[in-house]
Motif scaffolding. Structure first.
Motif, mmCIF file in Angstrom:
data_model
loop_
_atom_site.group_PDB
_atom_site.id
_atom_site.type_symbol
_atom_site.label_atom_id
_atom_site.label_comp_id
_atom_site.label_asym_id
_atom_site.label_seq_id
_atom_site.Cartn_x
_atom_site.Cartn_y
_atom_site.Cartn_z
ATOM 1 N N GLY A 65 57.876 36.685 28.950
ATOM 2 C CA GLY A 65 58.606 38.640 28.698
ATOM 3 C C GLY A 65 57.074 39.026 28.757
ATOM 4 O O GLY A 65 57.660 40.265 27.941
ATOM 5 N N ASN A 66 56.066 38.443 28.337
ATOM 6 C CA ASN A 66 54.652 38.619 28.883
ATOM 7 C C ASN A 66 54.139 39.833 30.207
ATOM 8 O O ASN A 66 54.510 39.436 31.488
ATOM 9 N N VAL A 67 53.038 40.591 30.132
ATOM 10 C CA VAL A 67 52.789 40.894 31.243
ATOM 11 C C VAL A 67 51.846 40.388 31.541
ATOM 12 O O VAL A 67 50.823 40.814 30.483
ATOM 13 N N THR A 68 51.636 40.130 32.978
ATOM 14 C CA THR A 68 50.534 38.669 32.799
ATOM 15 C C THR A 68 49.781 39.790 33.867
ATOM 16 O O THR A 68 50.186 39.292 35.074
ATOM 17 N N ALA A 69 48.745 38.810 34.000
ATOM 18 C CA ALA A 69 48.009 39.021 35.717
ATOM 19 C C ALA A 69 46.804 37.426 35.596
ATOM 20 O O ALA A 69 46.370 37.188 34.502
ATOM 21 N N VAL A 70 46.357 38.011 36.715
ATOM 22 C CA VAL A 70 46.034 36.962 37.307
ATOM 23 C C VAL A 70 44.590 37.379 38.267
ATOM 24 O O VAL A 70 44.566 37.756 39.253
ATOM 25 N N MET A 71 42.669 37.236 37.960
ATOM 26 C CA MET A 71 41.606 37.667 38.507
ATOM 27 C C MET A 71 41.398 36.309 39.422
ATOM 28 O O MET A 71 41.088 35.497 38.850
ATOM 29 N N ASP A 72 41.856 36.307 40.815
ATOM 30 C CA ASP A 72 41.418 34.820 41.172
ATOM 31 C C ASP A 72 39.875 34.708 41.527
ATOM 32 O O ASP A 72 39.514 35.832 42.584
ATOM 33 N N ALA A 73 39.112 34.580 40.733
ATOM 34 C CA ALA A 73 37.517 34.733 41.010
ATOM 35 C C ALA A 73 36.880 33.751 41.996
ATOM 36 O O ALA A 73 35.817 33.280 42.336
ATOM 37 N N ASP A 74 37.661 32.732 42.581
ATOM 38 C CA ASP A 74 37.559 32.017 42.958
ATOM 39 C C ASP A 74 37.055 32.345 44.685
ATOM 40 O O ASP A 74 38.111 32.468 45.412
ATOM 41 N N ILE A 75 36.533 33.123 45.049
ATOM 42 C CA ILE A 75 36.515 34.256 46.103
ATOM 43 C C ILE A 75 36.047 33.150 47.569
ATOM 44 O O ILE A 75 36.661 33.718 48.635
ATOM 45 N N GLY A 131 28.851 39.900 42.580
ATOM 46 C CA GLY A 131 29.454 41.356 43.003
ATOM 47 C C GLY A 131 30.775 41.887 43.342
ATOM 48 O O GLY A 131 31.430 42.838 42.419
ATOM 49 N N THR A 132 31.027 41.214 44.067
ATOM 50 C CA THR A 132 32.834 40.965 43.909
ATOM 51 C C THR A 132 33.674 41.060 43.238
ATOM 52 O O THR A 132 34.817 42.122 42.060
ATOM 53 N N VAL A 133 33.536 39.537 42.591
ATOM 54 C CA VAL A 133 33.691 38.789 40.849
ATOM 55 C C VAL A 133 34.326 40.563 40.534
ATOM 56 O O VAL A 133 34.550 40.589 39.486
ATOM 57 N N LEU A 134 32.982 40.809 39.746
ATOM 58 C CA LEU A 134 32.730 41.703 38.658
ATOM 59 C C LEU A 134 33.800 42.974 39.239
ATOM 60 O O LEU A 134 34.607 43.944 37.599
ATOM 61 N N GLN A 135 33.700 43.276 40.259
ATOM 62 C CA GLN A 135 34.655 44.581 40.681
ATOM 63 C C GLN A 135 36.094 44.453 40.349
ATOM 64 O O GLN A 135 36.968 45.027 40.308
ATOM 65 N N PHE A 136 36.636 43.016 40.464
ATOM 66 C CA PHE A 136 37.349 42.673 40.735
ATOM 67 C C PHE A 136 38.292 43.020 38.937
ATOM 68 O O PHE A 136 39.361 43.889 38.331
ATOM 69 N N VAL A 159 28.947 32.532 39.721
ATOM 70 C CA VAL A 159 30.098 33.967 38.955
ATOM 71 C C VAL A 159 30.127 33.288 38.275
ATOM 72 O O VAL A 159 30.539 34.144 37.267
ATOM 73 N N PRO A 160 31.405 32.043 37.371
ATOM 74 C CA PRO A 160 30.861 31.642 36.255
ATOM 75 C C PRO A 160 29.765 32.275 34.982
ATOM 76 O O PRO A 160 30.275 33.058 33.819
ATOM 77 N N LEU A 161 28.558 31.928 35.894
ATOM 78 C CA LEU A 161 27.640 33.058 34.387
ATOM 79 C C LEU A 161 27.870 34.457 34.255
ATOM 80 O O LEU A 161 28.090 35.160 33.344
ATOM 81 N N THR A 162 28.381 35.589 35.858
ATOM 82 C CA THR A 162 28.420 36.295 35.703
ATOM 83 C C THR A 162 30.215 36.626 34.394
ATOM 84 O O THR A 162 29.923 38.009 33.657
ATOM 85 N N LEU A 163 30.809 36.032 34.967
ATOM 86 C CA LEU A 163 32.025 36.506 34.093
ATOM 87 C C LEU A 163 31.822 36.314 32.845
ATOM 88 O O LEU A 163 31.830 36.875 32.202
ATOM 89 N N PHE A 164 31.013 34.696 31.935
ATOM 90 C CA PHE A 164 31.006 34.603 30.704
ATOM 91 C C PHE A 164 30.303 35.446 30.064
ATOM 92 O O PHE A 164 30.198 36.779 28.795
ATOM 93 N N GLN A 165 29.151 36.312 30.645
ATOM 94 C CA GLN A 165 28.569 37.866 30.231
ATOM 95 C C GLN A 165 28.539 38.806 30.589
ATOM 96 O O GLN A 165 28.988 39.558 29.898
#
Length: 332
Positions: A65-75, A131-136, A159-165
């Motif tokens: 029952g949760n509103v769920t999303a997936v951001m696919d950062a594996d470009i 840059g693309t992942v960050l814009q997601f 990419v993991p570093l960008t997301l973590f930060q």
């Protein structure tokens, strides 16, 4: 810095710039977005079933029952849309980019939802990918999301570093397989999360065993499980073991991952939710040098934003025009 600096600030009274508290530069979402909890799904190496784990967690969340999303950062290796049976392309307007939605309502954003052909390779260097992942995160309009799962690329690179930060991760889930070698690599991902002050909510051992169809005995195809010892070593509270199951493969290949009857991570998701209630929001802190580094790589790269800009937009030989249909791959 003092000439006699010993790099031990605890015993020094100098007011050096290096003594200043590191600054957070978490990025904001689109003004129309609302996301409550963000959970990263990571692995120290590829091929351990990270995307499958991410998809199962999202399906479990949505089914509860949760509103769920997936951001696919594996470009460069996006597989999330196929698992959810989503093949249309993302659209946008002057307000932002709209995620595609699965049959059961899971919001999705992935590089494969922007390409003209699903099998087109993404031959980009790290700067464009980051840059693309960050814009997601910053440009996509995520609508009333309770839980967002971020399918991160394997390893501890750009990419993991960008997301973590840059993204306010509430925690991460680490995916591994029953091998001592993989266990060593997983420790690197765990140590990275600890360095970045991001809580580790749980660990999933994929392909943990095979259940004999005749007698029901569990067979350790890839060796005895090591996930319990890893969890104990790093004080990780939630553990799940996902077997080799042909039904999971068929569901993923046919785009019906949400219809899996036996979701092995349903109870695990409940444990994660309980963990999130007890943990404060993670805050990524970064030095000025770190910030300058990411600004150099990500700040000027408006890759995805051009999807909803009405005129052509060029960045690093990438060109776009009126809609996602006109997306052209850049050559790096």
């Amino acid at each position: 810095m003092s000439e006699n600096c010993t790099h031990d600030c605890s015993s020094c009274g100098e007011n050096c710039p290096s003594r200043q508290q590191p600054q957070s530069f978490l990025e904001k979402t689109n003004d129309l977005s609302h996301v409550k909890k963000v959970i990263g799904v990571v692995s120290g190496k590829g091929g351990v079933g990270k995307s499958m784990t991410c998809a199962l967690l999202a399906a479990a969340s949505q089914n509860k029952g949760n509103v769920t999303a997936v951001m696919d950062a594996d470009i460069t290796g996006p597989s999330i849309p196929k698992m959810f049976g989503v093949h249309e392309r993302a659209r946008g307007d002057e307000f932002g980019i709209y995620p595609c939605v699965s049959k059961e309502g899971v919001q999705l954003m992935s590089m494969n939802l922007l390409l003209e052909n699903e099998d087109d390779p993404v031959v980009w260097r790290g700067a464009l990918i980051s840059g693309t992942v960050l814009q997601f995160w910053t440009d996509v309009i995520w609508q009333g999301v309770d839980y967002m799962f971020v399918d991160m690329p394997p390893g501890t690179g750009d990419v993991p570093l960008t997301l973590f930060q840059s993204i306010p991760l509430d925690g991460i889930i680490v995916v591994t397989t029953p091998q001592d070698l993989v266990g060593m690599i997983v420790s690197k991902a765990i140590n990275m999360a600890q360095m970045m002050n991001v809580p580790i909510l749980g660990i999933v051992e994929n392909m943990s065993y095979l259940t004999c169809p005749d007698c029901g005995r569990k067979i350790s195809v890839f060796g005895e499980s090591v996930v319990d010892s890893i969890a104990l070593e790093h004080n990780i509270p939630a553990v799940a073991k996902v077997p080799i199951d042909r039904n999971l493969t068929l569901a993923a290949d046919s785009g019906k991952i949400e219809e899996v009857e036996n979701n092995y991570l349903s109870d695990f998701f409940d444990k994660i939710v309980a963990e999130l209630k007890d943990k404060p929001l993670a805050t990524a802190h970064n030095t000025k040098k770190d910030k300058e580094f990411l600004q150099m790589f990500c700040g000027g790269l408006k890759i995805v934003a051009a999807i909803y800009i009405g005129c052509k937009f060029n960045v690093k030989k990438a060109s776009y025009s009126q809609s996602a249909v006109d997306f052209q791959m850049p050559q790096c």
